[in-house]
Design a protein around this motif. Structure first.
Motif, PDB file in Angstrom:
ATOM      1  N   GLU A   1       0.852  -1.190   0.000  1.00 36.36           N
ATOM      2  CA  GLU A   1       0.000   0.000   0.000  1.00 36.36           C
ATOM      3  C   GLU A   1       0.885   1.235   0.000  1.00 36.36           C
ATOM      4  O   GLU A   1       1.767   1.372   0.846  1.00 36.36           O
ATOM      5  N   VAL A   2       0.638   2.122  -0.938  1.00 35.82           N
ATOM      6  CA  VAL A   2       1.474   3.294  -1.149  1.00 35.82           C
ATOM      7  C   VAL A   2       0.653   4.551  -0.911  1.00 35.82           C
ATOM      8  O   VAL A   2      -0.446   4.681  -1.462  1.00 35.82           O
ATOM      9  N   ARG A   3       1.198   5.477  -0.086  1.00 41.26           N
ATOM     10  CA  ARG A   3       0.488   6.719   0.196  1.00 41.26           C
ATOM     11  C   ARG A   3       1.460   7.890   0.221  1.00 41.26           C
ATOM     12  O   ARG A   3       2.527   7.816   0.832  1.00 41.26           O
ATOM     13  N   ASN A   4       1.029   8.964  -0.430  1.00 40.81           N
ATOM     14  CA  ASN A   4       1.792  10.204  -0.423  1.00 40.81           C
ATOM     15  C   ASN A   4       1.569  10.890   0.917  1.00 40.81           C
ATOM     16  O   ASN A   4       0.457  11.327   1.228  1.00 40.81           O
ATOM     17  N   GLN A   5       2.624  11.018   1.698  1.00 39.99           N
ATOM     18  CA  GLN A   5       2.507  11.619   3.021  1.00 39.99           C
ATOM     19  C   GLN A   5       2.166  13.111   2.956  1.00 39.99           C
ATOM     20  O   GLN A   5       1.640  13.670   3.909  1.00 39.99           O
ATOM     21  N   ALA A   6       2.411  13.740   1.815  1.00 38.49           N
ATOM     22  CA  ALA A   6       2.040  15.147   1.640  1.00 38.49           C
ATOM     23  C   ALA A   6       0.529  15.332   1.569  1.00 38.49           C
ATOM     24  O   ALA A   6       0.035  16.445   1.736  1.00 38.49           O
ATOM     25  N   ARG A   7      -0.220  14.246   1.346  1.00 40.32           N
ATOM     26  CA  ARG A   7      -1.684  14.313   1.223  1.00 40.32           C
ATOM     27  C   ARG A   7      -2.429  13.901   2.488  1.00 40.32           C
ATOM     28  O   ARG A   7      -3.633  14.067   2.587  1.00 40.32           O
ATOM     29  N   VAL A   8      -1.764  13.332   3.466  1.00 36.82           N
ATOM     30  CA  VAL A   8      -2.441  12.744   4.624  1.00 36.82           C
ATOM     31  C   VAL A   8      -3.335  13.762   5.327  1.00 36.82           C
ATOM     32  O   VAL A   8      -4.454  13.438   5.734  1.00 36.82           O
ATOM     33  N   HIS A   9      -2.877  14.986   5.459  1.00 30.54           N
ATOM     34  CA  HIS A   9      -3.683  15.999   6.167  1.00 30.54           C
ATOM     35  C   HIS A   9      -5.012  16.277   5.468  1.00 30.54           C
ATOM     36  O   HIS A   9      -5.941  16.787   6.084  1.00 30.54           O
ATOM     37  N   LEU A  10      -5.129  15.909   4.198  1.00 27.27           N
ATOM     38  CA  LEU A  10      -6.361  16.158   3.447  1.00 27.27           C
ATOM     39  C   LEU A  10      -7.490  15.197   3.815  1.00 27.27           C
ATOM     40  O   LEU A  10      -8.660  15.529   3.650  1.00 27.27           O
TER      41      LEU A  10
ATOM     42  N   ARG B   1     -11.295  10.532   8.312  1.00 26.67           N
ATOM     43  CA  ARG B   1     -11.212   9.087   8.514  1.00 26.67           C
ATOM     44  C   ARG B   1     -11.019   8.697   9.980  1.00 26.67           C
ATOM     45  O   ARG B   1     -11.560   7.703  10.443  1.00 26.67           O
ATOM     46  N   PHE B   2     -10.208   9.492  10.709  1.00 28.27           N
ATOM     47  CA  PHE B   2      -9.850   9.099  12.077  1.00 28.27           C
ATOM     48  C   PHE B   2     -10.356  10.045  13.166  1.00 28.27           C
ATOM     49  O   PHE B   2     -10.144   9.787  14.348  1.00 28.27           O
ATOM     50  N   GLY B   3     -10.987  11.148  12.784  1.00 25.45           N
ATOM     51  CA  GLY B   3     -11.576  12.044  13.765  1.00 25.45           C
ATOM     52  C   GLY B   3     -10.605  12.914  14.530  1.00 25.45           C
ATOM     53  O   GLY B   3     -10.957  13.470  15.565  1.00 25.45           O
ATOM     54  N   GLU B   4      -9.382  13.012  14.062  1.00 27.73           N
ATOM     55  CA  GLU B   4      -8.371  13.853  14.708  1.00 27.73           C
ATOM     56  C   GLU B   4      -7.799  14.817  13.677  1.00 27.73           C
ATOM     57  O   GLU B   4      -7.602  14.438  12.523  1.00 27.73           O
ATOM     58  N   PRO B   5      -7.476  16.038  14.093  1.00 27.06           N
ATOM     59  CA  PRO B   5      -6.805  16.941  13.157  1.00 27.06           C
ATOM     60  C   PRO B   5      -5.399  16.429  12.846  1.00 27.06           C
ATOM     61  O   PRO B   5      -4.808  15.688  13.639  1.00 27.06           O
ATOM     62  N   TYR B   6      -4.887  16.805  11.700  1.00 24.14           N
ATOM     63  CA  TYR B   6      -3.573  16.334  11.267  1.00 24.14           C
ATOM     64  C   TYR B   6      -2.939  17.435  10.436  1.00 24.14           C
ATOM     65  O   TYR B   6      -3.368  17.705   9.309  1.00 24.14           O
TER      66      TYR B   6
ATOM     67  N   GLU C   1      -4.227   9.859  23.150  1.00 26.56           N
ATOM     68  CA  GLU C   1      -4.447   8.458  22.783  1.00 26.56           C
ATOM     69  C   GLU C   1      -5.368   8.406  21.563  1.00 26.56           C
ATOM     70  O   GLU C   1      -6.446   8.980  21.551  1.00 26.56           O
ATOM     71  N   ALA C   2      -4.914   7.736  20.546  1.00 27.34           N
ATOM     72  CA  ALA C   2      -5.641   7.683  19.272  1.00 27.34           C
ATOM     73  C   ALA C   2      -6.962   6.943  19.424  1.00 27.34           C
ATOM     74  O   ALA C   2      -7.082   6.011  20.227  1.00 27.34           O
ATOM     75  N   GLY C   3      -7.932   7.360  18.629  1.00 27.49           N
ATOM     76  CA  GLY C   3      -9.238   6.705  18.638  1.00 27.49           C
ATOM     77  C   GLY C   3      -9.152   5.224  18.320  1.00 27.49           C
ATOM     78  O   GLY C   3      -9.939   4.432  18.811  1.00 27.49           O
ATOM     79  N   GLY C   4      -8.173   4.817  17.539  1.00 19.03           N
ATOM     80  CA  GLY C   4      -8.004   3.414  17.168  1.00 19.03           C
ATOM     81  C   GLY C   4      -7.076   2.649  18.091  1.00 19.03           C
ATOM     82  O   GLY C   4      -6.686   1.529  17.779  1.00 19.03           O
ATOM     83  N   TRP C   5      -6.734   3.249  19.237  1.00 16.65           N
ATOM     84  CA  TRP C   5      -5.782   2.625  20.157  1.00 16.65           C
ATOM     85  C   TRP C   5      -6.223   1.230  20.596  1.00 16.65           C
ATOM     86  O   TRP C   5      -5.459   0.274  20.494  1.00 16.65           O
ATOM     87  N   ALA C   6      -7.436   1.091  21.079  1.00 12.75           N
ATOM     88  CA  ALA C   6      -7.909  -0.205  21.585  1.00 12.75           C
ATOM     89  C   ALA C   6      -7.910  -1.256  20.480  1.00 12.75           C
ATOM     90  O   ALA C   6      -7.488  -2.400  20.701  1.00 12.75           O
ATOM     91  N   ARG C   7      -8.367  -0.869  19.306  1.00  9.22           N
ATOM     92  CA  ARG C   7      -8.387  -1.809  18.187  1.00  9.22           C
ATOM     93  C   ARG C   7      -6.968  -2.251  17.809  1.00  9.22           C
ATOM     94  O   ARG C   7      -6.698  -3.431  17.612  1.00  9.22           O
ATOM     95  N   ALA C   8      -6.033  -1.290  17.755  1.00 13.07           N
ATOM     96  CA  ALA C   8      -4.653  -1.598  17.364  1.00 13.07           C
ATOM     97  C   ALA C   8      -3.971  -2.502  18.388  1.00 13.07           C
ATOM     98  O   ALA C   8      -3.294  -3.469  18.020  1.00 13.07           O
TER      99      ALA C   8
END
Length: 171
Positions: free
Chosen positions: A76-85, A90-95, A149-156
């Motif tokens: 899986e490939v992702r441009n890190q320059a786009r993550v804030h968009l 997706r995760f409910g946290e600002p970035y 603590e991230a929203g996905g902490w328990a799942r991870a």
């Protein structure tokens, strides 16, 4: 090594293989499990200042074309320059926007996940680990000290302990 050599040949800008493909491989070695045990995918981050989806998709297709199955479906490939968009939706946290791929590691859910590697032109492997490597080798999962603590902490953590019951969760 197959993923590292293939991606190196593609010359992606500022790339790293990170997260599960790194720490889970270490944990498998430490616990005597097969190298690919529990690995769901190979996350490749790269940094291209063009934040358009079309530009990222060119890289995604180029990487996919370089691999045969089963790797094609798991890299899986992702441009890190786009993550804030897309991150907050997706995760409910600002970035905040990133300035490079290695900066992303400092925002991972926990220090053990925040390790990235790259196969360099001289065949050495460079390692980026903003929190160090102790938690990886000690099989410790603790929250990233630089974020709530991230929203996905328990799942991870539940997922990791389900596959590697030897790992310890510290909150």
């Amino acid at each position: 090594m197959h993923v590292l050599t293939t991606v190196r040949a593609l010359r992606l800008p500022d790339w790293r293989l990170f997260s599960g493909a790194v720490y889970q491989t270490v944990w498998n070695h430490q616990t005597g499990r097969p190298p690919a045990y529990g690995l769901k995918d190979f996350d490749i981050g790269f940094f291209d200042p063009d934040t358009s989806w079309d530009a990222e998709d060119v890289f995604i297709k180029r990487v996919a074309a370089a691999f045969d199955e089963p790797f094609r479906s798991t890299v899986e490939v992702r441009n890190q320059a786009r993550v804030h968009l897309w991150f907050e939706d997706r995760f409910g946290e600002p970035y905040a926007a990133l300035r490079g791929t290695d900066e992303a590691l400092g925002r991972f859910v926990c220090p053990a996940f925040a390790v990235g590697v790259r196969l360099e032109d001289d065949d050495t492997i460079s390692v980026a680990a903003p929190f160090g490597l102790d938690d990886v080798f000690d099989m410790v999962l603790r929250p990233n000290p630089n974020r709530p603590e991230a929203g996905g902490w328990a799942r991870a953590t539940t997922s990791a302990q389900g596959r590697w019951p030897e790992c310890r969760v510290i909150t």
